[in-house]
Design a protein around this motif. Structure first.
Motif, PDB file in Angstrom:
ATOM      1  N   LYS A 158      23.203 -61.971  27.770  1.00 54.80           N
ATOM      2  CA  LYS A 158      23.405 -60.911  26.926  1.00 54.80           C
ATOM      3  C   LYS A 158      22.195 -60.729  26.278  1.00 54.80           C
ATOM      4  O   LYS A 158      21.632 -61.615  25.659  1.00 54.80           O
ATOM      5  CB  LYS A 158      24.687 -61.301  25.803  1.00 54.80           C
ATOM      6  N   LEU A 159      21.736 -59.425  26.202  1.00 52.33           N
ATOM      7  CA  LEU A 159      20.690 -59.145  25.468  1.00 52.33           C
ATOM      8  C   LEU A 159      20.552 -58.161  24.547  1.00 52.33           C
ATOM      9  O   LEU A 159      21.464 -57.095  24.696  1.00 52.33           O
ATOM     10  CB  LEU A 159      19.512 -58.487  26.629  1.00 52.33           C
ATOM     11  N   HIS A 160      20.137 -58.372  23.444  1.00 53.70           N
ATOM     12  CA  HIS A 160      20.002 -57.250  22.228  1.00 53.70           C
ATOM     13  C   HIS A 160      18.540 -57.076  22.004  1.00 53.70           C
ATOM     14  O   HIS A 160      17.875 -57.721  21.576  1.00 53.70           O
ATOM     15  CB  HIS A 160      20.558 -57.832  20.943  1.00 53.70           C
ATOM     16  N   ARG A 161      18.036 -55.569  22.303  1.00 56.34           N
ATOM     17  CA  ARG A 161      16.720 -55.338  21.968  1.00 56.34           C
ATOM     18  C   ARG A 161      16.660 -55.115  20.421  1.00 56.34           C
ATOM     19  O   ARG A 161      17.412 -54.701  19.602  1.00 56.34           O
ATOM     20  CB  ARG A 161      16.532 -54.002  22.271  1.00 56.34           C
ATOM     21  N   LEU A 162      15.420 -56.060  19.712  1.00 55.75           N
ATOM     22  CA  LEU A 162      15.309 -55.935  18.339  1.00 55.75           C
ATOM     23  C   LEU A 162      14.037 -55.070  17.921  1.00 55.75           C
ATOM     24  O   LEU A 162      14.536 -54.337  17.196  1.00 55.75           O
ATOM     25  CB  LEU A 162      14.813 -57.379  17.979  1.00 55.75           C
ATOM     26  N   THR A 163      13.311 -55.179  18.316  1.00 52.60           N
ATOM     27  CA  THR A 163      12.123 -54.438  17.923  1.00 52.60           C
ATOM     28  C   THR A 163      11.121 -53.956  19.013  1.00 52.60           C
ATOM     29  O   THR A 163      11.085 -54.590  20.195  1.00 52.60           O
ATOM     30  CB  THR A 163      11.013 -55.255  17.049  1.00 52.60           C
ATOM     31  N   SER A 164      10.385 -52.809  19.086  1.00 52.84           N
ATOM     32  CA  SER A 164       9.344 -52.424  20.029  1.00 52.84           C
ATOM     33  C   SER A 164       7.945 -52.248  19.327  1.00 52.84           C
ATOM     34  O   SER A 164       7.769 -51.738  18.207  1.00 52.84           O
ATOM     35  CB  SER A 164       9.714 -51.081  20.506  1.00 52.84           C
ATOM     36  N   GLU A 165       7.027 -52.546  19.854  1.00 50.35           N
ATOM     37  CA  GLU A 165       5.612 -52.449  19.345  1.00 50.35           C
ATOM     38  C   GLU A 165       4.453 -52.090  20.280  1.00 50.35           C
ATOM     39  O   GLU A 165       4.863 -52.455  21.765  1.00 50.35           O
ATOM     40  CB  GLU A 165       5.242 -54.002  18.710  1.00 50.35           C
ATOM     41  N   PRO A 166       3.709 -51.594  20.084  1.00 51.38           N
ATOM     42  CA  PRO A 166       2.738 -50.960  21.065  1.00 51.38           C
ATOM     43  C   PRO A 166       1.797 -52.389  21.599  1.00 51.38           C
ATOM     44  O   PRO A 166       1.626 -53.208  21.044  1.00 51.38           O
ATOM     45  CB  PRO A 166       1.698 -50.267  20.273  1.00 51.38           C
ATOM     46  N   MET A 167       1.253 -52.228  22.664  1.00 50.77           N
ATOM     47  CA  MET A 167       0.504 -53.188  23.289  1.00 50.77           C
ATOM     48  C   MET A 167      -0.912 -52.599  22.874  1.00 50.77           C
ATOM     49  O   MET A 167      -1.562 -51.673  22.677  1.00 50.77           O
ATOM     50  CB  MET A 167       0.372 -53.057  24.705  1.00 50.77           C
ATOM     51  N   LEU A 168      -1.868 -53.577  22.611  1.00 49.17           N
ATOM     52  CA  LEU A 168      -3.410 -53.545  22.334  1.00 49.17           C
ATOM     53  C   LEU A 168      -4.350 -54.206  23.355  1.00 49.17           C
ATOM     54  O   LEU A 168      -3.831 -55.221  24.133  1.00 49.17           O
ATOM     55  CB  LEU A 168      -3.547 -54.295  20.940  1.00 49.17           C
ATOM     56  N   ILE A 169      -5.258 -53.475  23.649  1.00 49.67           N
ATOM     57  CA  ILE A 169      -6.382 -53.892  24.452  1.00 49.67           C
ATOM     58  C   ILE A 169      -7.081 -55.079  23.930  1.00 49.67           C
ATOM     59  O   ILE A 169      -7.600 -55.021  22.509  1.00 49.67           O
ATOM     60  CB  ILE A 169      -7.284 -52.675  25.075  1.00 49.67           C
ATOM     61  N   VAL A 170      -7.372 -56.194  24.418  1.00 48.48           N
ATOM     62  CA  VAL A 170      -7.975 -57.345  24.069  1.00 48.48           C
ATOM     63  C   VAL A 170      -9.280 -57.209  24.873  1.00 48.48           C
ATOM     64  O   VAL A 170      -9.367 -57.391  26.072  1.00 48.48           O
ATOM     65  CB  VAL A 170      -7.204 -58.414  24.201  1.00 48.48           C
ATOM     66  N   LEU A 171     -10.451 -57.298  24.176  1.00 43.66           N
ATOM     67  CA  LEU A 171     -11.814 -57.103  24.840  1.00 43.66           C
ATOM     68  C   LEU A 171     -12.583 -58.436  24.252  1.00 43.66           C
ATOM     69  O   LEU A 171     -12.593 -58.658  23.338  1.00 43.66           O
ATOM     70  CB  LEU A 171     -12.493 -55.733  24.641  1.00 43.66           C
ATOM     71  N   PRO A 172     -13.760 -58.657  24.943  1.00 36.85           N
ATOM     72  CA  PRO A 172     -15.122 -59.273  24.400  1.00 36.85           C
ATOM     73  C   PRO A 172     -15.594 -58.374  23.344  1.00 36.85           C
ATOM     74  O   PRO A 172     -15.799 -57.172  23.225  1.00 36.85           O
ATOM     75  CB  PRO A 172     -15.850 -59.751  25.533  1.00 36.85           C
ATOM     76  N   ALA A 173     -15.925 -59.281  22.456  1.00 34.91           N
ATOM     77  CA  ALA A 173     -16.552 -58.472  21.175  1.00 34.91           C
ATOM     78  C   ALA A 173     -17.735 -57.763  21.711  1.00 34.91           C
ATOM     79  O   ALA A 173     -18.153 -56.684  21.319  1.00 34.91           O
ATOM     80  CB  ALA A 173     -17.012 -59.436  19.979  1.00 34.91           C
ATOM     81  N   GLY A 174     -18.555 -58.312  22.786  1.00 30.58           N
ATOM     82  CA  GLY A 174     -19.781 -57.737  23.188  1.00 30.58           C
ATOM     83  C   GLY A 174     -19.586 -56.559  24.041  1.00 30.58           C
ATOM     84  O   GLY A 174     -20.500 -56.153  24.827  1.00 30.58           O
TER      85      GLY A 174
END
Length: 305
Positions: A158-174
Motif C-alpha cells: 500500500k502506497l500513500h503519496r506524502l509530498t512532491s518536490e521539484p528536481m534540481l540539476i547538480v553541476l560541478p561548480a566550474g
C-alpha cells in the motif's frame, strides 16, 4: 478457581473477619463464606480456622497467601498492558527510508513526533536503497518505508503519496552552465549523466532519463553511483551532472552547485509504503500520524500561498 476467589480470600486474610471483609468487598457475609468454602473444596484443604471473633489463616492458608498475594496486582498490570497494546502504545515498529527521503524535513519530523507520542513503542530505523527497502518490506523485516512513489506497483504494498518536490540539476561548480540560476536540460546533452543503477533506484532513474528525453536528447550515461550521496560527490569530481530531489540541496559538498530546471520541471514524489495485509495497531498509528502530519503541512502551505 477464579480471580475473584483470590481477591475474596486475600480480603478475609487481611481483615481476619468475614463480616468486615464482606463489607469492604461489597457483598453479603453468607455469600462470601460460601465462596471461601468453594475455594477450600477446590484446593482440598482448609485455609481458615473459624474462631469466635473472626478467622485465622491455617498453615495451608499462609502458604497459599504467600504465593497468591500479588495475583490481583499482576492481573491489573496484565489488563493495562493488553489495553495499551490494543491501542498501539507499546510494541515495536521497524521503518526504512531512502537517502533522499532522509533529507525531506517531514520524515525526521514524523519520527520525532511519533516517538514523543508513543514513548512505549520501540522504533528501529534503517537507511537503504529503494530495492532493498522493498525487499525487506515484503520479507517482513521492515514494517513501513519512506521511498519515491513509483518504486512498486504490487497489490501487496500500500502506497500513500506524502509530498512532491521539484528536481534540481547538480553541476560541478566550474561548469559553464553553473553561472546561471536556471539551466535548460538540453544544454547538458553532451555531458555525462551520473545516476544510481536502475535496479537500485528505479523511480529516480526513470524520472531523470524521462526528463532528458522530454528535453530532446538521449542522455550519455556516465559513472554509476551506489547512492545519491555518491552521485553528488561524483559530480564534485567533475565526472558529469545529475538531477536530484530539491531536499538533497541540504547536502553541501564543495565543488557542486544546485540549479533549477528551465521549462518543464521533473517532480519527485515521496511516499509511505507498508504491507496491505499488516493489521498491526502500532503500524496503523504510525501511518495515521504520518498522513495527518502531511495533511497539516499541506494546509499550512496552502494558507501561506
Amino acid at each position: 478457581m477464579e480471580l475473584r476467589h483470590i481477591r475474596y480470600f486475600l480480603e478475609v486474610a487481611r481483615e481476619g473477619n468475614f463480616t468486615r471483609a464482606a463489607t469492604r468487598i461489597g457483598i453479603g457475609q453468607p455469600p462470601l463464606s460460601q465462596q471461601i468454602r468453594d475455594l477450600e473444596t477446590e484446593i482440598g484443604t482448609q485455609l481458615f480456622h473459624r474462631v469466635p471473633h473472626g478467622a485465622e489463616l491455617t498453615e495451608a492458608g499462609i502458604a497459599f497467601r504467600d504465593i497468591v498475594q500479588h495475583f490481583p496486582e499482576l492481573a491489573e498490570r496484565a489488563i493495562r498492558a493488553a489495553q495499551r497494546a490494543g491501542r498501539g502504545e507499546i510494541g515495536s515498529i521497524r521503518v526504512g527510508f531512502t537517502a533522499s527521503a532522509a533529507f525531506s524535513p517531514s520524515v525526521p519530523r514524523v519520527f520525532r513526533d511519533f516517538r514523543r507520542s508513543y514513548p512505549g513503542v520501540e522504533m528501529t530505523l534503517e537507511e537503504n536503497n529503494s530495492a532493498r527497502l522493498l525487499n525487506a518490506l515484503m520479507d517482513e523485516q521492515l514494517d513501513a518505508v519512506f521511498l519515491r512513489q513509483g518504486a512498486t506497483n504490487s497489490d501487496a504494498i500500500k502506497l500513500h503519496r506524502l509530498t512532491s518536490e521539484p528536481m534540481l540539476i547538480v553541476l560541478p561548480a566550474g561548469h559553464p552552465a553553473a553561472r546561471h540560476e536556471t539551466v535548460a536540460l538540453e544544454t547538458l546533452r553532451d555531458d555525462a549523466l551520473i545516476l544510481t543503477p536502475r535496479q537500485v533506484g528505479p523511480t529516480h532513474f526513470d524520472i531523470v532519463v524521462a526528463a532528458c528525453r522530454a528535453a530532446g536528447f538521449e542522455p550519455v550515461m556516465g559513472q554509476s553511483a551506489p547512492q545519491l550521496g555518491s552521485v553528488i560527490n561524483f559530480v564534485a569530481a567533475e565526472l558529469g551532472f545529475s538531477l536530484v530531489p530539491a531536499a538533497m540541496a541540504q547536502l553541501q559538498v564543495n565543488g557542486v552547485v544546485y540549479r533549477k530546471v528551465a521549462g518543464d520541471v521533473p517532480m519527485a514524489h515521496l511516499a509511505l509504503a507498508y504491507r496491505s495485509n499488516d493489521i498491526s495497531t502500532v503500524l496503523r498509528n504510525f501511518v495515521g500520524r504520518t498522513l495527518n502530519a502531511h495533511r497539516a503541512e499541506d494546509q499550512k502551505n496552502d494558507t501561506n500561498d
